[in-house]
Design an enzyme around this catalytic site. Structure first.
Site, PDB file in Angstrom:
ATOM      1  N   ASN A   1      24.757  -3.450   1.477  1.00 11.05           N
ATOM      2  CA  ASN A   1      25.546  -4.199   0.494  1.00 11.05           C
ATOM      3  C   ASN A   1      26.658  -3.305  -0.053  1.00 11.05           C
ATOM      4  OD1 ASN A   1      26.305  -6.296  -1.121  1.00 11.05           O
ATOM      5  ND2 ASN A   1      24.788  -5.873  -2.706  1.00 11.05           N
TER       6      ASN A   1
ATOM      7  N   LYS B   1      24.947 -10.862   1.091  1.00  5.77           N
ATOM      8  CA  LYS B   1      25.596  -9.627   0.657  1.00  5.77           C
ATOM      9  C   LYS B   1      27.107  -9.752   0.811  1.00  5.77           C
ATOM     10  CE  LYS B   1      21.486  -7.870   0.359  1.00  5.77           C
ATOM     11  NZ  LYS B   1      20.915  -6.932   1.310  1.00  5.77           N
ATOM     12  N   THR B   2      27.833  -8.767   0.256  1.00  9.66           N
ATOM     13  CA  THR B   2      29.274  -8.737   0.488  1.00  9.66           C
ATOM     14  C   THR B   2      29.509  -8.301   1.922  1.00  9.66           C
ATOM     15  OG1 THR B   2      29.551  -8.001  -1.767  1.00  9.66           O
ATOM     16  CG2 THR B   2      31.467  -7.852  -0.361  1.00  9.66           C
ATOM     17  N   LEU B   3      29.821  -9.246   2.773  1.00  8.26           N
ATOM     18  CA  LEU B   3      30.038  -8.910   4.172  1.00  8.26           C
ATOM     19  C   LEU B   3      31.513  -8.930   4.498  1.00  8.26           C
ATOM     20  CD1 LEU B   3      27.149 -11.042   5.632  1.00  8.26           C
ATOM     21  CD2 LEU B   3      27.127  -8.672   4.902  1.00  8.26           C
TER      22      LEU B   3
END
Lengths: 249, 276
Positions: free
Chosen positions: B152, B48-50
Site C-alpha cells: 500500500n 489499496k492505492t494501486l
C-alpha cells in the site's frame, strides 16, 4: 486501625462517615509538600513558574523538569509527585495528537484540560488504583484566546486568571489577588511570578531551589509554548531578589 | 453465480498495471460455501492505492554555494485534466528543512500530517536538539519502504532539502523507499528533461553556483518543463534553504515566449504593432 483514617483510607472506593475520600485528601497532601507552582493569565498570553526544589547538589542543572510542552500551543506546570505528573503529560500529548488527527485542528485548552481531569477522576473510582499525587496547571492559547486551567487529584478542572498550588499556595494566592490581570503584559507577569516565587520560598526550612519559567503569548512567542529565554529569566530573577531585599529592609 | 469483477479491477487512470490487476486470478469459484459468503471475501473491501488519482508533476532542486534552491510548479492534475492550479507542493518541516513532493496529492497531505506530528513530538521533548534534514529524509524513506512492503505505497517522490551548521543536505525518496543523496535532483518528467540541464550547469561551474544563478537555473528548468511536460504549469514556487532558514516564495508566473501563430510568432509584438 490507627487514628488517622480509621480504616476508611485504605481504598479510594470507600467514603468516610463524613463523606470524604481520604486517599484523595492524601494526594492533595502530596501536592502541598511540593514546590510552589503559579501561573498568571494576561491579555496576550500565560506565564507559568515553578519553584523546583533541588534535593541534592549533585543533580545536573535542568534535570527533573516541572514545566513541559504538550503541544505547540499548550504547556503544563507541575506540583506534587513528578513521576505521576509525567504520566499525565504523556496522556495529554497523546490526547492533543489524537484530537488533531480526528478534527484537523489544534485541541482547545479547555477540551484538553477536561480530558486530563477525566483521567484523574477515573483514578478516584476504583479500589485497584490510587489517585494521582499531583496537580497540574495547563496553560495555552486557542481560538478563545489565552487559557489557564488547574487540574487536581480529585479530577476537578477549573479555569483561572491566576492560579497557585504547592507549598506556598496560600501565600501566593494572597499576592495573586492584588494583580489586575487584564492590564498586565506577559513581560510584567514573568517578573511578578519570579517575585512571588522568591518571596514564598522558605530559605530556612527548604532546600535550595531553581526557578523554572514557561510562557506562551500571541505577540512574544507567536502562540507557541516556550521556556522563558535566559536573559529574560535572569532579569526577572534579579528583579525578584531586589524586591525581596527592599521588603526586608 | 458468476461474479464479474472486471469493472472494479481496472485502475482509474491506468498508466501502468503495476500489480497485474487485469490478469488477477479469480478466487476459486467452486468453493463449497454459499455465494453470499464468497461475495464478502472479494478484495473490494481492502482496496489499496494501486494508482495515483490527483498528481503533481516534477520537483527540481540544486545545491549552490551556501544552500539549496528547490522549485515546483503548483498544478495538481486529475489524470490528464489540469484540475487544481494553485496547490503548494513544498512544505517546511522543522526549522531548517523543506520537502518538495510529486505524485499523489492526498498521500502528500497524509505525509504532511505525519511529519507535523513528528516535529511536534520533537518540539515537546525540548532537549535543545532538532531533527536534522538527514533524519527527516531517512524517516520518510523508512515510512515509504514500510508501506510499500504492505502493498500500500504512498505514491510520491519526495525531495528533501536542508541547511544546518553550514552544510547543505539534498536527498530524494521514491514510492518504494529507494533513497539517495546528490548535488542536484529532479523527479518525474523533470528527471528526463531537467536533469541534463542541471548537470550541465553544475559541471560548467566547478566552483559552485551563486544563489541568483541557482534560482535562475531552476526557473529556466521549470520553464522548459512547462513547454515539454503536459502535466505542468507556469505557476511555480521556488524555495531557498540557507543558513537563514527556509524561505518558500509566493507563487510566480513564469514568463514564456509568445504563443501567437503565423506572422506574430516570428516577430515581436512591437514589430507587428508598428507594421514593419
Amino acid at each position: 486501625m490507627t487514628s488517622v483514617g480509621s480504616g476508611y483510607d485504605l481504598s479510594v472506593s470507600t467514603y468516610s462517615p463524613d463523606g470524604k475520600i481520604f486517599q484523595v485528601d492524601y494526594a492533595n497532601k502530596a501536592v502541598e509538600n511540593s514546590g510552589t507552582c503559579i501561573a498568571i493569565k494576561t491579555k496576550d498570553g500565560v506565564v507559568v513558574g515553578v519553584e523546583k526544589l533541588i534535593p541534592s547538589k549533585m543533580l545536573c542543572h535542568g534535570s527533573n523538569r516541572r514545566i513541559h510542552a504538550v503541544d505547540l500551543h499548550i504547556g503544563v506546570g507541575i506540583s506534587g509527585f513528578l513521576a505521576d505528573a509525567r504520566q499525565l503529560v504523556l496522556r495529554a500529548r497523546a490526547e492533543a495528537k489524537s484530537y488533531k488527527q480526528i478534527y484537523g485542528q489544534p485541541i482547545p485548552v479547555k477540551v484538553l484540560s477536561q480530558r486530563v481531569a477525566a483521567l484523574c477522576h477515573v483514578y478516584t473510582l476504583y479500589g485497584s488504583v490510587r489517585a494521582f499525587g499531583c496537580s497540574i496547571i495547563i496553560s495555552g492559547i486557542d481560538q478563545e484566546g489565552p487559557q489557564l486551567y488547574q487540574v487536581e487529584p480529585s479530577g476537578s478542572c477549573i479555569g483561572y486568571f491566576g492560579a497557585s498550588m504547592g507549598k506556598g499556595k496560600q501565600a501566593a494566592k494572597n499576592e495573586l489577588e492584588k494583580i489586575k490581570f487584564n492590564e498586565m503584559t506577559t513581560h510584567e507577569a514573568i517578573k511578578e511570578i519570579a517575585k512571588i516565587i522568591y518571596s514564598v520560598h522558605d530559605e530556612v526550612k527548604d532546600k535550595d531551589f531553581q526557578l523554572e519559567l514557561g510562557w506562551i503569548s500571541t505577540t512574544e512567542t507567536k502562540g507557541q509554548f516556550n521556556m522563558v529565554p535566559k536573559d529574560l529569566q535572569s532579569d526577572a530573577e534579579s528583579y525578584a531578589k531586589n524586591a525581596l531585599e527592599e521588603a526586608n529592609m | 453465480m458468476s461474479f464479474n469483477q472486471d469493472y472494479i479491477s481496472h485502475p482509474v487512470f491506468g498508466q501502468v498495471d503495476y500489480f497485474n490487476k487485469k490478469n488477477h486470478q479469480q478466487p476459486n469459484q467452486h468453493t463449497p460455501y454459499y455465494s453470499v459468503h464468497n461475495h464478502h471475501q472479494t478484495d473490494a473491501g481492502k482496496q489499496k492505492t494501486l494508482d495515483p488519482i490527483v498528481t503533481g508533476s516534477s520537483v527540481i532542486a540544486i545545491k549552490y554555494n551556501g544552500g539549496i534552491v528547490m522549485g515546483t510548479d503548483m498544478l495538481c492534475s486529475y489524470g490528464s485534466l489540469a484540475r487544481f492550479n494553485s496547490v503548494q507542493r513544498q512544505k517546511q518541516v522543522g526549522t531548517h528543512t523543506v520537502i518538495g513532493v510529486s505524485g499523489e496529492l492526498s498521500d502528500f497531505q497524509s505525509l504532511s500530517n505525519t511529519l507535523d506530528d513528528l516535529t511536534t513530538d520533537d518540539f515537546c521533548i525540548d532537549d535543545g536538539s532538532k531533527l536534522s534534514s538527514q533524519e527527516i529524509w531517512n524517516y520518510i524513506a523508512r515510512l515509504f519502504y514500510n508501506s510499500r512492503n504492505k502493498g500500500n505505497p504512498l505514491w510520491n517522490t519526495v525531495v528533501v532539502a536542508g541547511n544546518q551548521n553550514g552544510k547543505s543536505f539534498l536527498g530524494k525518496v521514491d514510492l518504494v523507499g529507494t533513497c539517495y543523496q546528490d548535488d542536484f535532483i529532479a523527479t518525474g518528467y523533470g528527471a528526463h528533461i531537467a536533469l541534463p540541464l542541471l548537470r550541465k550547469e553544475y559541471d560548467d561551474n566547478p566552483n559552485g553556483l551563486s544563489q541568483d544563478q541557482a534560482v535562475k537555473l531552476i526557473q529556466d528548468c521549470l520553464r522548459v518543463l512547462f513547454y515539454r511536460d503536459a502535466r505542468s504549469s507556469k505557476r511555480i514556487q521556488v524555495s531557498v534553504v540557507d543558513s537563514n532558514g527556509v524561505k518558500i516564495s509566493d507563487p510566480i508566473e513564469l514568463d514564456t515566449y509568445n504563443w501567437h501563430s503565423g506572422e506574430a510568432a516570428v516577430r515581436t509584438f512591437q514589430q507587428v504593432a508598428l507594421g514593419k
